[in-house]
Design a protein around this motif. Structure first.
Motif, PDB file in Angstrom:
ATOM      1  N   MET A   1       2.362  25.002 -47.270  1.00 45.82           N
ATOM      2  CA  MET A   1       1.389  24.037 -47.108  1.00 45.82           C
ATOM      3  C   MET A   1       1.683  22.738 -47.540  1.00 45.82           C
ATOM      4  SD  MET A   1      -2.525  24.278 -48.719  1.00 45.82           S
ATOM      5  CE  MET A   1      -1.999  23.934 -50.552  1.00 45.82           C
ATOM      6  N   LYS A   2       1.894  21.848 -46.547  1.00 47.49           N
ATOM      7  CA  LYS A   2       2.295  20.301 -46.935  1.00 47.49           C
ATOM      8  C   LYS A   2       0.894  19.543 -47.029  1.00 47.49           C
ATOM      9  CE  LYS A   2       5.471  16.923 -47.510  1.00 47.49           C
ATOM     10  NZ  LYS A   2       4.598  16.124 -48.313  1.00 47.49           N
ATOM     11  N   LEU A   3       0.737  19.219 -48.290  1.00 48.93           N
ATOM     12  CA  LEU A   3      -0.417  18.296 -48.596  1.00 48.93           C
ATOM     13  C   LEU A   3      -0.094  16.759 -48.403  1.00 48.93           C
ATOM     14  CD1 LEU A   3      -2.800  20.087 -51.356  1.00 48.93           C
ATOM     15  CD2 LEU A   3      -3.201  19.555 -48.905  1.00 48.93           C
ATOM     16  N   LEU A  99     -16.168  10.991 -51.393  1.00 50.95           N
ATOM     17  CA  LEU A  99     -15.256  10.448 -50.336  1.00 50.95           C
ATOM     18  C   LEU A  99     -13.633  11.229 -50.584  1.00 50.95           C
ATOM     19  CD1 LEU A  99     -16.237   6.961 -49.484  1.00 50.95           C
ATOM     20  CD2 LEU A  99     -16.884   8.990 -47.958  1.00 50.95           C
ATOM     21  N   GLY A 100     -13.528  11.225 -52.235  1.00 53.64           N
ATOM     22  CA  GLY A 100     -12.366  11.987 -52.500  1.00 53.64           C
ATOM     23  C   GLY A 100     -12.182  13.273 -52.001  1.00 53.64           C
ATOM     24  N   GLY A 101     -13.453  14.014 -52.075  1.00 56.76           N
ATOM     25  CA  GLY A 101     -13.726  15.272 -51.895  1.00 56.76           C
ATOM     26  C   GLY A 101     -13.445  15.559 -50.313  1.00 56.76           C
ATOM     27  N   LEU A 102     -14.086  14.605 -49.653  1.00 60.50           N
ATOM     28  CA  LEU A 102     -13.877  14.658 -48.003  1.00 60.50           C
ATOM     29  C   LEU A 102     -12.497  14.586 -47.736  1.00 60.50           C
ATOM     30  CD1 LEU A 102     -15.152  14.866 -45.186  1.00 60.50           C
ATOM     31  CD2 LEU A 102     -15.758  12.328 -45.569  1.00 60.50           C
ATOM     32  N   ALA A 107      -7.257  16.841 -45.641  1.00 55.70           N
ATOM     33  CA  ALA A 107      -5.994  16.892 -45.964  1.00 55.70           C
ATOM     34  C   ALA A 107      -5.354  18.699 -45.867  1.00 55.70           C
ATOM     35  CB  ALA A 107      -5.512  16.405 -47.461  1.00 55.70           C
ATOM     36  N   LEU A 108      -6.250  19.478 -46.422  1.00 48.62           N
ATOM     37  CA  LEU A 108      -6.219  20.705 -46.407  1.00 48.62           C
ATOM     38  C   LEU A 108      -6.229  21.230 -45.042  1.00 48.62           C
ATOM     39  CD1 LEU A 108      -8.229  22.168 -49.503  1.00 48.62           C
ATOM     40  CD2 LEU A 108      -5.938  22.231 -49.029  1.00 48.62           C
ATOM     41  N   GLN A 109      -7.218  20.570 -44.045  1.00 49.98           N
ATOM     42  CA  GLN A 109      -7.252  20.959 -42.747  1.00 49.98           C
ATOM     43  C   GLN A 109      -5.793  20.539 -41.982  1.00 49.98           C
ATOM     44  OE1 GLN A 109     -10.725  18.810 -41.792  1.00 49.98           O
ATOM     45  NE2 GLN A 109     -12.199  20.278 -41.615  1.00 49.98           N
ATOM     46  N   ARG A 110      -5.402  19.451 -42.303  1.00 51.90           N
ATOM     47  CA  ARG A 110      -4.110  18.726 -41.559  1.00 51.90           C
ATOM     48  C   ARG A 110      -3.137  19.796 -41.944  1.00 51.90           C
ATOM     49  NH1 ARG A 110      -6.432  13.498 -43.352  1.00 51.90           N
ATOM     50  NH2 ARG A 110      -4.979  13.467 -45.126  1.00 51.90           N
ATOM     51  N   SER A 111      -2.988  20.199 -43.343  1.00 52.82           N
ATOM     52  CA  SER A 111      -1.897  21.016 -43.578  1.00 52.82           C
ATOM     53  C   SER A 111      -1.816  22.323 -43.049  1.00 52.82           C
ATOM     54  CB  SER A 111      -1.906  21.351 -45.110  1.00 52.82           C
ATOM     55  OG  SER A 111      -2.953  21.992 -45.526  1.00 52.82           O
ATOM     56  N   GLY A 112      -2.748  22.588 -42.243  1.00 55.98           N
ATOM     57  CA  GLY A 112      -3.098  23.953 -41.718  1.00 55.98           C
ATOM     58  C   GLY A 112      -3.292  25.170 -42.410  1.00 55.98           C
ATOM     59  N   ILE A 396      -6.630   7.149 -56.994  1.00 55.19           N
ATOM     60  CA  ILE A 396      -7.698   7.729 -56.361  1.00 55.19           C
ATOM     61  C   ILE A 396      -6.802   8.803 -55.617  1.00 55.19           C
ATOM     62  CG2 ILE A 396      -9.188   7.521 -54.332  1.00 55.19           C
ATOM     63  CD1 ILE A 396      -9.852   4.717 -55.475  1.00 55.19           C
ATOM     64  N   SER A 397      -5.852   8.516 -54.857  1.00 62.27           N
ATOM     65  CA  SER A 397      -5.128   9.367 -53.987  1.00 62.27           C
ATOM     66  C   SER A 397      -4.672  10.570 -54.877  1.00 62.27           C
ATOM     67  CB  SER A 397      -4.690   8.701 -52.910  1.00 62.27           C
ATOM     68  OG  SER A 397      -3.152   8.388 -53.555  1.00 62.27           O
ATOM     69  N   ARG A 398      -4.106  10.181 -55.879  1.00 59.11           N
ATOM     70  CA  ARG A 398      -3.451  11.284 -56.840  1.00 59.11           C
ATOM     71  C   ARG A 398      -4.559  12.512 -57.158  1.00 59.11           C
ATOM     72  NH1 ARG A 398      -1.918   8.287 -60.703  1.00 59.11           N
ATOM     73  NH2 ARG A 398       0.250   8.063 -59.861  1.00 59.11           N
ATOM     74  N   GLY A 399      -5.725  11.876 -57.352  1.00 60.93           N
ATOM     75  CA  GLY A 399      -6.811  12.686 -57.765  1.00 60.93           C
ATOM     76  C   GLY A 399      -7.474  13.514 -56.663  1.00 60.93           C
ATOM     77  N   ALA A 400      -7.389  12.811 -55.463  1.00 63.76           N
ATOM     78  CA  ALA A 400      -7.829  13.649 -54.251  1.00 63.76           C
ATOM     79  C   ALA A 400      -6.837  14.730 -53.955  1.00 63.76           C
ATOM     80  CB  ALA A 400      -8.107  12.667 -53.011  1.00 63.76           C
ATOM     81  N   LEU A 401      -5.611  14.272 -54.044  1.00 63.26           N
ATOM     82  CA  LEU A 401      -4.255  15.247 -53.887  1.00 63.26           C
ATOM     83  C   LEU A 401      -4.346  16.652 -54.817  1.00 63.26           C
ATOM     84  CD1 LEU A 401      -1.615  15.901 -52.483  1.00 63.26           C
ATOM     85  CD2 LEU A 401      -0.627  14.965 -54.368  1.00 63.26           C
ATOM     86  N   VAL A 402      -4.809  16.315 -56.033  1.00 70.19           N
ATOM     87  CA  VAL A 402      -5.025  17.440 -57.167  1.00 70.19           C
ATOM     88  C   VAL A 402      -6.031  18.319 -56.758  1.00 70.19           C
ATOM     89  CG1 VAL A 402      -5.312  17.952 -59.557  1.00 70.19           C
ATOM     90  CG2 VAL A 402      -3.434  16.362 -59.111  1.00 70.19           C
ATOM     91  N   LEU A 403      -7.031  17.554 -56.538  1.00 73.90           N
ATOM     92  CA  LEU A 403      -8.485  18.253 -56.211  1.00 73.90           C
ATOM     93  C   LEU A 403      -8.215  19.178 -54.878  1.00 73.90           C
ATOM     94  CD1 LEU A 403     -11.386  18.580 -56.287  1.00 73.90           C
ATOM     95  CD2 LEU A 403     -11.737  16.821 -54.804  1.00 73.90           C
ATOM     96  N   ALA A 404      -7.481  18.656 -53.648  1.00 73.91           N
ATOM     97  CA  ALA A 404      -7.308  19.563 -52.758  1.00 73.91           C
ATOM     98  C   ALA A 404      -6.456  20.747 -52.997  1.00 73.91           C
ATOM     99  CB  ALA A 404      -6.583  18.744 -51.710  1.00 73.91           C
ATOM    100  N   GLU A 405      -5.621  20.614 -53.972  1.00 75.19           N
ATOM    101  CA  GLU A 405      -4.661  21.673 -54.464  1.00 75.19           C
ATOM    102  C   GLU A 405      -5.620  22.750 -54.887  1.00 75.19           C
ATOM    103  OE1 GLU A 405      -1.691  23.854 -53.865  1.00 75.19           O
ATOM    104  OE2 GLU A 405      -0.706  21.622 -53.942  1.00 75.19           O
TER     105      GLU A 405
END
Ligand code: GLV
Ligand code: MN
Ligand code: MN
Length: 412
Positions: A1-3, A99-102, A107-112, A396-405
């Motif tokens: 998974m490439k996030l 918006l970070g949650g969205l 990002a998860l959708q794009r990662s497959g 902000i994007s670091r937070g969204a990345l960790v949230l996604a993970e």
């Protein structure tokens, strides 16, 4: 998974949402159930629709946007926050979590990635107490912390009830149906700006919240006697504002005296009646906000305030009435969610600080029905609830990345 987070898109969405405001930029004012807040919510819902999420509102206007998992009957993993903003606020409080949650979901959708448990974005109603005097209206109802009957009775400053306002906003259905059954969520995780200076001071990019402080709000009404500012002699006065001033200082003294940094007390509203330069204040209404991680210490402060009310009322011969709007217990965050957030930070090589949230959040109430925790990102100088609130695109994007993970770990 490439996030990967689309930082540019996320930041531009935050900027666009800030244009839905009843204040002049850079300030943001977006009070619940105003036309501006409704339009902002519709705009976010359109973005959720673009992401293919299934969207619905409950009777109090909490919005749910679901990415349906491969096991649609399994409890969902929730994330989200609020988009209402207090008068003269900034762009990031609540919005980063929505918006970070969205963007985390996209990002998860794009990662497959394909979640087993549905992942659901929640946009809570009225996290801010601006309109109805009580914060977290939506999550209190969802968690059953506030009954439908009590919610119906809440009114705004113009005397308009929650029930009337929500019906006018087109929200049908009974408030009784808002409460979720325990087990509706496997976990809840909220991304938020810290609203304090600690991450910045410690040079840490992220905070994993382990507990949320207990808030209490009171309304105090002081009734003295009014009259002519020239005619009434000083020994004959029962000035309600002078009495209120004593209470404000007594509260400050009590909060400082505990010696704990977690004790905070604020009087944020002071309405003076009749409010004329040449008229002695006859009546004053104060809003009081007291918070602590320790219920015992918060109790000491409230008892000191009570004692000040009694003494001031006697000394100054004024009537003082106190109404407790809420006095909530603190929350311990859920170990599985703390573990997922910590593991997500470690996986991406980000150091983090375990922390306490002294601000309250919808997670305080979501923690009553599901394991819940929060991820904090720094905000410049710790500023929040003011127009110069700022979080950097990188944070902000670091937070969204960790949230996604973390969402992926919890929804697998
Ligand atoms: C929420 O905005 C709070 O006042 O902590
Ligand atoms: Mn806020
Ligand atoms: Mn907030």
């Amino acid at each position: 998974m490439k996030l990967a987070i689309d930082q540019q898109k996320l930041v531009s969405e935050i900027e666009t949402l800030a244009t839905f405001s009843d204040a002049q930029a850079p300030a943001v004012t977006r009070v619940v159930f105003t036309e501006t807040e409704r339009k902002a919510r519709d705009w976010v819902k359109d973005r959720c629709e673009d992401a293919g999420l299934v969207i619905w509102d409950d009777a109090i206007g909490n919005t749910f946007a679901r990415w349906v998992g491969s096991d649609p009957h399994a409890p969902a993993v929730g994330t989200g926050s609020h988009i209402d903003a207090i008068p003269n606020a900034g762009k990031y409080d609540g919005v980063v979590g929505v918006l970070g949650g969205l963007e985390a979901i996209r990002a998860l959708q794009r990662s497959g990635f394909h979640p087993k448990h549905s992942i659901e974005l929640l946009i809570f109603t009225s996290e801010e107490p601006t309109r109805f005097g009580i914060g977290c209206l939506g999550s209190r109802l969802l968690s059953g912390t506030l009954s439908a009957e009590a919610a119906r009775k809440l009114t705004d400053n113009d005397g308009v009830s929650v029930e009337d306002v929500r019906r006018k906003a087109g929200l049908a259905g009974e408030l009784e149906k808002v409460k979720l059954h325990p087990g509706a969520y496997k976990a809840f995780v909220e991304l938020h700006i810290e609203q304090g200076p600690i991450l910045e001071r410690e040079g840490k990019p992220l905070g994993v919240v382990e507990r949320i402080a207990a808030p209490a709000s009171l309304r105090i009404t002081v009734e003295g006697s009014g009259g002519h500012a020239g005619g009434v002699l000083m020994p004959d006065r029962h000035d309600a504002l002078c009495a209120a001033a004593e209470l404000i200082l007594a509260l400050e003294h009590a909060a400082r005296s505990t010696g704990a940094i977690d004790t905070v007390a604020t009087v944020g509203i002071c309405d003076v009646f009749p409010g004329a330069v040449n008229s002695i204040p006859a009546k004053v209404r104060l809003s009081v906000d007291v918070r602590d991680t320790s219920l015992q210490r918060r109790g000491e402060v409230l008892r000191a305030l009570d004692e000040a009310c009694r003494a001031t009322s006697e000394d100054r011969e004024v009537a003082i009435q106190t109404e407790v709007l809420n006095a909530d217990a603190p929350a311990e965050c859920g170990p599985p969610v703390i573990a997922a957030l910590s593991a997500a930070c470690e996986k991406h090589g980000f150091s983090f600080l375990p922390m306490t949230s002294r601000a309250y959040h919808d997670s305080l109430f979501m923690s009553r029905i599901a394991p819940a925790a929060m991820l904090f990102i720094p905000c410049r100088n710790g500023y929040s609830h003011r127009p110069d609130e700022y979080a950097s695109p990188e944070d902000i994007s670091r937070g969204a990345l960790v949230l996604a993970e973390a969402l992926a770990m919890l929804a697998e």
